[in-house]
Enzyme design. Structure first.
Site, mmCIF file in Angstrom:
data_model
loop_
_atom_site.group_PDB
_atom_site.id
_atom_site.type_symbol
_atom_site.label_atom_id
_atom_site.label_comp_id
_atom_site.label_asym_id
_atom_site.label_seq_id
_atom_site.Cartn_x
_atom_site.Cartn_y
_atom_site.Cartn_z
ATOM 1 N N LYS A 1 -9.229 5.740 -5.051
ATOM 2 C CA LYS A 1 -9.193 4.579 -4.146
ATOM 3 C C LYS A 1 -8.654 4.984 -2.773
ATOM 4 C CE LYS A 1 -6.611 2.077 -7.103
ATOM 5 N NZ LYS A 1 -5.756 0.925 -7.491
ATOM 6 N N LYS B 1 -5.634 6.146 -2.369
ATOM 7 C CA LYS B 1 -4.228 5.715 -2.356
ATOM 8 C C LYS B 1 -3.369 6.832 -2.950
ATOM 9 C CE LYS B 1 -1.666 1.619 -3.883
ATOM 10 N NZ LYS B 1 -1.780 0.287 -4.471
HETATM 11 N N1 CTP Z 1 3.736 -7.862 -6.259
HETATM 12 C C1 CTP Z 1 4.444 -9.072 -6.113
HETATM 13 N N2 CTP Z 1 5.289 -9.215 -5.050
HETATM 14 C C2 CTP Z 1 5.431 -8.215 -4.139
HETATM 15 C C3 CTP Z 1 4.739 -6.983 -4.284
HETATM 16 C C4 CTP Z 1 3.880 -6.846 -5.373
HETATM 17 O O1 CTP Z 1 4.317 -9.979 -6.925
HETATM 18 N N3 CTP Z 1 6.251 -8.410 -3.106
HETATM 19 C C5 CTP Z 1 2.816 -7.723 -7.385
HETATM 20 C C6 CTP Z 1 1.368 -7.486 -6.947
HETATM 21 O O2 CTP Z 1 0.761 -8.724 -6.605
HETATM 22 C C7 CTP Z 1 0.772 -6.855 -8.178
HETATM 23 C C8 CTP Z 1 1.970 -6.073 -8.776
HETATM 24 O O3 CTP Z 1 3.145 -6.582 -8.139
HETATM 25 O O4 CTP Z 1 0.378 -7.858 -9.105
HETATM 26 C C9 CTP Z 1 1.850 -4.589 -8.544
HETATM 27 O O5 CTP Z 1 1.623 -4.427 -7.153
HETATM 28 P P1 CTP Z 1 1.521 -3.065 -6.391
HETATM 29 O O6 CTP Z 1 0.255 -3.034 -5.626
HETATM 30 O O7 CTP Z 1 1.851 -1.943 -7.275
HETATM 31 O O8 CTP Z 1 2.784 -3.273 -5.380
HETATM 32 P P2 CTP Z 1 2.836 -3.529 -3.835
HETATM 33 O O9 CTP Z 1 4.277 -3.528 -3.466
HETATM 34 O O10 CTP Z 1 2.015 -4.731 -3.470
HETATM 35 O O11 CTP Z 1 2.190 -2.188 -3.285
HETATM 36 P P3 CTP Z 1 1.186 -1.941 -2.071
HETATM 37 O O12 CTP Z 1 1.924 -2.367 -0.834
HETATM 38 O O13 CTP Z 1 0.921 -0.448 -2.116
HETATM 39 O O14 CTP Z 1 -0.027 -2.786 -2.376
#
Ligand code: CTP
Length: 153
Positions: A45, A47
């Site tokens: 992806k 990432k």
């Molecule tokens: N999530 C959440 N609240 C946040 C960050 C993440 O509820 N502040 C949730 C996302 O919606 C997802 C899960 O945690 O269902 C895993 O998210 P992930 O993508 O691993 O984390 P992110 O912090 O959103 O990472 P990125 O910024 O790389 O997308």
């Protein structure tokens, strides 16, 4: 048979938003399975994670709300997972709103609000800022060197 809930995610640099989400998702059923994305899947992806898969999986597995961790290897595995683990609810943060509605014939699909103000992307940005040398620091270093050159050169 206990009602099973499943979620998918990267969970890099595990933070409070992840914890809040897992606690809330666990409340939707009796058993929580978390599919943690592998490094290879993320690479596909575009990432790159800071924490390797084995460690991310181990951290998520240690959370008290989580009963089982499986690897997320591809986008396509979800229907098969839902059937294999007799999942009653698929849940994920609402940044994915509508994205997984195709699972509705197989299980309930729930999008939960994200925790405000925290994300892995933001943590990585902060880390970059924290580690990078500011322009002012560089200019100051040149000034100090110039003074030393004048004094001793
Ligand atoms: N999530 C959440 N609240 C946040 C960050 C993440 O509820 N502040 C949730 C996302 O919606 C997802 C899960 O945690 O269902 C895993 O998210 P992930 O993508 O691993 O984390 P992110 O912090 O959103 O990472 P990125 O910024 O790389 O997308």
């Amino acid at each position: 048979m206990p009602s099973t809930v499943i979620t998918y995610g990267t969970f890099d640099m595990f933070h409070i938003g992840h914890l809040n989400l897992l606690r809330r998702i666990a409340g939707l059923g009796e058993r929580l399975i978390v599919a943690v994305s592998t490094d290879e899947f993320n690479a596909g992806k575009g990432k790159r994670t800071l924490i390797p898969f084995e460690q991310r999986a181990e951290i998520v597995r240690s959370i008290r709300y989580v009963d089982e961790v499986i690897p997320e290897l591809s986008w396509e595995q979800k229907v098969e997972d839902v059937q294999r683990y007799a999942v009653s609810t698929f849940a994920i943060g609402d940044d994915w709103q509508g994205h997984f509605d195709f699972l509705r014939p197989y299980c309930e699909v729930v999008y939960l609000p994200r925790t405000e103000g925290v994300s892995t992307t933001e943590l990585k940005r902060s880390l970059n800022r924290f580690c990078s040398v500011s322009r002012e620091d560089v200019l100051h270093a040149f000034e100090v060197l110039e003074r030393l050159r004048q004094d001793f050169g």
